[in-house]
Design a protein around this motif. Structure first.
Motif, short mmCIF file in Angstrom:
data_model
loop_
_atom_site.label_atom_id
_atom_site.label_comp_id
_atom_site.label_asym_id
_atom_site.label_seq_id
_atom_site.Cartn_x
_atom_site.Cartn_y
_atom_site.Cartn_z
N LEU A 65 -2.12 4.29 -11.50
CA LEU A 65 -1.64 5.92 -11.14
C LEU A 65 -2.57 6.80 -11.86
O LEU A 65 -2.90 7.83 -11.31
CB LEU A 65 -0.21 5.68 -11.76
N ARG A 125 -5.60 7.11 -10.11
CA ARG A 125 -5.59 7.85 -8.76
C ARG A 125 -5.51 9.29 -9.04
O ARG A 125 -6.07 10.10 -8.38
CB ARG A 125 -4.40 7.42 -8.12
N ARG A 126 -4.75 9.59 -10.37
CA ARG A 126 -4.80 10.88 -10.77
C ARG A 126 -6.20 11.58 -11.33
O ARG A 126 -6.60 12.59 -10.83
CB ARG A 126 -3.98 11.12 -11.86
N ASN A 155 -4.31 -0.65 -3.06
CA ASN A 155 -3.08 0.20 -2.75
C ASN A 155 -3.26 1.74 -2.83
O ASN A 155 -2.91 2.52 -2.16
CB ASN A 155 -2.09 -0.11 -3.48
N ILE A 156 -4.24 2.00 -3.86
CA ILE A 156 -4.63 3.49 -4.12
C ILE A 156 -5.85 3.91 -3.32
O ILE A 156 -6.42 4.93 -3.46
CB ILE A 156 -4.70 3.98 -5.60
N ARG A 157 -6.18 2.91 -2.40
CA ARG A 157 -7.44 3.40 -1.61
C ARG A 157 -8.71 3.57 -2.57
O ARG A 157 -9.65 4.85 -2.36
CB ARG A 157 -7.12 4.37 -0.81
N LYS A 212 0.95 -0.81 -12.83
CA LYS A 212 1.29 0.42 -12.06
C LYS A 212 0.53 1.53 -12.95
O LYS A 212 -0.04 2.57 -12.27
CB LYS A 212 2.50 0.58 -11.78
N SER A 213 0.84 1.61 -14.16
CA SER A 213 0.50 2.83 -14.97
C SER A 213 -0.96 2.96 -14.88
O SER A 213 -1.33 4.30 -14.81
CB SER A 213 0.92 2.77 -16.41
N GLN A 214 -1.67 2.30 -15.13
CA GLN A 214 -3.12 2.26 -15.32
C GLN A 214 -3.70 2.81 -13.78
O GLN A 214 -4.36 3.68 -13.94
CB GLN A 214 -3.63 0.96 -15.63
N PHE A 236 2.24 8.56 -5.05
CA PHE A 236 1.87 7.26 -4.62
C PHE A 236 3.19 6.33 -4.79
O PHE A 236 3.99 6.06 -5.94
CB PHE A 236 0.94 6.55 -5.58
N GLY A 265 0.64 -1.41 0.05
CA GLY A 265 0.00 -0.03 0.13
C GLY A 265 0.76 1.24 -0.12
O GLY A 265 2.16 1.32 0.14
N GLU A 314 1.52 -6.41 -14.26
CA GLU A 314 2.13 -5.19 -13.96
C GLU A 314 0.95 -4.16 -14.37
O GLU A 314 0.86 -3.95 -15.65
CB GLU A 314 3.36 -5.00 -14.58
N GLU A 323 -4.07 -3.45 -6.66
CA GLU A 323 -3.67 -2.06 -6.86
C GLU A 323 -4.83 -0.99 -6.53
O GLU A 323 -4.26 -0.04 -5.93
CB GLU A 323 -3.40 -1.91 -8.45
N TYR A 361 0.63 17.62 -4.26
CA TYR A 361 0.15 16.55 -4.63
C TYR A 361 0.94 15.29 -4.23
O TYR A 361 2.12 15.33 -4.31
CB TYR A 361 0.18 16.37 -6.17
#
Lengths: 328, 428
Positions: free
Chosen positions: B211, B214-215, B239-241, B207-209, A170, A152, B205, B236, A167
């Motif tokens: 992130l 999240r943005r 992880n980004i809640r 992560k890009s998607q 993560f 996390g 993998e 994931e 900002y």
């Protein structure tokens, strides 16, 4: 600072972290190729096998229980105990050493002096054998792996970057751990290869195994040692990737992520695997961030290979690979 | 010596081949490879139900059932090989559990005259029975699923989602791209913004998607994944809640396998389904008594009641009900593949029928017709309770947006008919 630049920095950092995970897989390939000239196709399956064994030991699972139950009509699945993570890792390592010894004894001892393609084919066979063996020993269900590594968002990095840029970045705690562990692993491997008797013997075998034999270095010992080291690296990679996605048979496909790293970093360099991993990780993530939205996304897999190919044009041996000089 | 060899060979062939009067149900399974964790429970459920009918009822209409299992490894080439090697053994219906294999088999089954059932996967426009005589995809298809997800989001927002953003995280393959057109059409109708986020195979993998999610903070995420992509996506999201109750997976992203690796944090994750969940049905008592306790279970017996086991069992139940219908229509117990197709085309699943089987309220009621091979497009939403480690339905079955879907199906199937020079049926 423009939003896009801040987000780009976050993507860059995450690319570095992803690169470390790729490098962890690539390291296993490098170790074996460096010492024996074998491109070990089964490295991904070794990571899977190691992770399956680790979970099996931790959960006290009876190996081959399906086979035993089907043969003898019994109903045994678990020993009834749980093994602490650290002890289970040590026991798994013992299994990987045993596997290395068996692989050497039963396969590669009989293939000394064979063409590289023959050795490569043997590792393909080994990959299928190990996958089937893992299935029979531990079953094919998806297993949760928890060795205590945190996952996390890292709140400290989130807060600090929020304070600076408005900002919060993560960064996954698991990736931070993976970075730390990979750093220790690489330093340990470099020190081992450069400064220990066995490490120097390993490099001697890599340079010229006949010359190494003539000065009394045991090829068998070196190869078992190298396969054990690759098994250890596979275990570390298996733990990191298995913690993320659960331990399952697609874990063997992580090898696909290591190939562009090897092409870029070179097949014979430990630092090359790390630098290659970082370049691929950052490159593919930034490309996806900048160009992905323009072309419909999903650029990472092919971009990694394109990037590696571009490097190959200028340095066919990879960034840190040994230059091949052949005299006619 | 030659005579002995010939006798032994003949005996072996006779022992291996099913008796000609048996009803042969091939099972194109995958118990090995990266997708084995999903293939095993489905195949176990499929086979255990067929075994139950053999053990309890003596088969279907007095005819014993033979199960012909062939390992595909979820590999399209192997799937086609399995089809070719088993089609001559009296196979009644194929269920390949793979969209890739389905696409390869559509022309083959049409030429060979063997029906294929692709429940919740495969080519969506095969719903049009006027074009696809031999292919069925009842009770629901991918486009129904996309519509179900949007309808659920609509229901949660009092029917107005014009200010919402929905992201689709999808497997970058023919399968994953299936819902895009439907979601785009629904976006035009309901006014939401749609973001498309492809994930390359196998999906380890992402992560890009995430992130990007999240943005951009979409209000909802819909997932079209399979295998490891599901587990990684859910992890994931944790992880980004990302709020789990706003994360909805298609039915192939909604098994225990997908949520358990993320542990307690996966609590609240939703998935679509076209059948009910759990093992609280009378038929499971029979499976325990007649199949598991007699040592005849297809697997280790540890998958009973899981989502994918239930789905495999449901697939077998629909196949055997179609076989019963075929036996009634043609007044014969030893049906052929062509007669089986007639049974499938006249299948009617009612609540009374399901209750009598021991599966009350297990699936939606639907009727198959010559024109409609896909049922009524009914589906429901399930939610994961991480504490209890179980899925449960949180909605009743509801229908997909036929106003949007039917023209899309018509258009796609007619294009296929034109390209393949298919004469339309069901006109008389």
């Amino acid at each position: 600072m423009p939003e896009q630049v801040i987000w780009g920095m976050e993507v860059f950092l995450n690319g570095l972290m992803a690169g470390v995970l790729y490098a962890l897989v690539a390291l296993g390939f490098v170790l074996i190729f460096k010492a024996s000239g074998i491109f070990n196709y089964s490295q991904g399956v070794m990571a899977l096998f190691a992770a399956l064994t680790l979970v099996g030991i931790m959960e006290g699972q009876v190996p081959f229980s399906h086979l035993i139950n089907a043969t003898f009509g019994t109903e045994i699945h678990h020993f009834g105990w749980h093994v602490p993570a650290l002890l289970a890792i040590l026991l798994t390592m013992a299994v990987m050493v045993l596997l290395a010894w068996l692989v050497n004894k039963l396969v590669f001892q009989h293939l000394v002096n064979q063409e590289p393609i023959i050795l490569f084919m043997a590792t393909i066979g080994l990959a299928y054998f190990l996958e089937g063996m893992g299935d029979m020993m531990w079953g094919s269900d998806i297993k949760t792996l928890d060795v205590g590594l945190p996952q996390g968002i890292n709140p400290m990095i989130d807060e600090v970057t929020y304070g600076i840029f408005g900002y919060g970045f993560f960064i996954d705690n698991l990736d931070l751990w993976a970075t730390g562990i990979a750093a220790v692993l690489v330093v340990a491997l470099v020190v081992f290869a450069q400064y220990t008797k066995q490490g120097r013997a390993m490099r001697a075998v890599a340079d010229d195994h006949q010359a190494a034999l003539s000065v009394g270095i045991s090829l068998n010992f070196i190869w078992v040692m190298v396969w054990s080291l690759a098994g250890f690296v596979a275990l570390v990679a298996g733990i990191m990737w298995g913690t993320k996605s659960g331990v399952q048979f697609s874990l063997s496909l992580i090898a696909l992520k290591a190939l562009p790293v090897l092409m870029l970093g070179g097949f014979t360099s430990i630092p090359g695997a790390i630098v290659g991993g970082l370049i691929i990780g950052v490159g593919e993530k930034l490309f996806e961030f900048i160009v992905g939205p323009l072309v419909g996304g999903a650029t990472e897999n092919w971009f990694a290979y394109v990037l590696a190919l571009v490097f190959l044009v200028f340095r066919p041996q990879g960034l840190f690979g040994e230059k091949i000089i052949e005299r006619v | 010596m030659k005579l002995k060899l010939a006798t032994a060979t003949a005996a072996a062939i006779l022992a291996a081949a099913p008796a000609m009067a048996d009803l042969v149900f091939p099972d194109l399974s995958y118990r090995t490879g990266p997708y084995a964790a999903n293939g095993i429970p489905f195949s176990d459920g499929y086979q255990d139900y067929l075994t139950l009918l053999n053990e309890r009822d003596g088969g279907i209409g007095g005819e014993k059932i033979t199960i012909n299992e062939c390992e595909t490894g979820y590999n399209t080439e192997k799937g086609v090989e399995c089809y070719e090697s088993t089609k001559g053994e009296g196979s009644l219906v194929y269920q390949p559990l793979s969209t890739g294999i389905t696409y390869q088999l559509i022309p083959k089954v049409s030429a060979d005259g063997i029906p294929m059932h692709t429940m919740g996967y495969g080519r969506t426009s095969a719903k049009n029975g006027r074009v696809f005589k031999w292919v069925f995809n009842y009770p629901a298809n991918y486009w129904d699923g996309a519509s179900h997800a949007v309808t659920h989001i609509l229901n949660e927002n009092d029917g107005d989602i014009s200010d919402k953003t929905i992201a689709l995280v999808y497997h970058n393959s023919a399968y994953g791209k299936e819902p895009i057109r439907t979601l785009e059409k629904l976006s035009e109708k309901h006014g939401y913004d749609l973001t498309l986020l492809p994930v390359d195979h196998p999906g380890q993998e992402q992560k890009s998607q995430w992130l990007q999610i999240r943005r951009e903070k979409p209000d909802y995420v819909i997932m079209w994944g399979w295998g490891v992509m599901n587990q990684v996506a859910i992890q994931e999201a944790v992880n980004i809640r990302f709020p789990m109750e706003n994360f909805i997976g298609i039915w192939w992203s909604g098994s225990e396998n997908d949520v358990k690796p993320a542990g307690k944090a996966a609590d609240g994750y939703k998935a679509l389904t076209f059948h009910n969940l759990g093992s609280d049905y009378p038929v499971y008592d029979d499976i325990q008594e007649y199949v598991v306790d007699r040592g005849k279970a297809a697997g280790a017996g540890d998958q009973i009641g899981t989502v994918l086991y239930n789905r495999g069992m449901y697939a077998a139940m629909l196949a055997t009900e179609a076989a019963k219908t075929a036996q009634e229509i043609h007044d014969t117990s030893a049906i052929t593949a062509e007669q089986m197709r007639d049974g499938m085309e006249n299948l009617e699943m009612t609540e009374e029928k399901m209750a009598a089987i021991g599966l009350p309220n297990f699936g939606p009621e639907f009727t198959v017709t010559c024109e409609n091979h896909g049922g009524n497009g009914m589906g429901a939403v399930a939610q994961w309770d991480a504490e209890a480690e179980e899925w449960s339905l949180i909605t009743d079955y509801f229908q997909s947006d036929q106003e949007i879907l039917q023209p899309l199906i018509e258009e796609d199937s007619m294009q296929y008919a034109e390209e393949n020079d298919i004469e339309l049926r069901c006109d008389e």
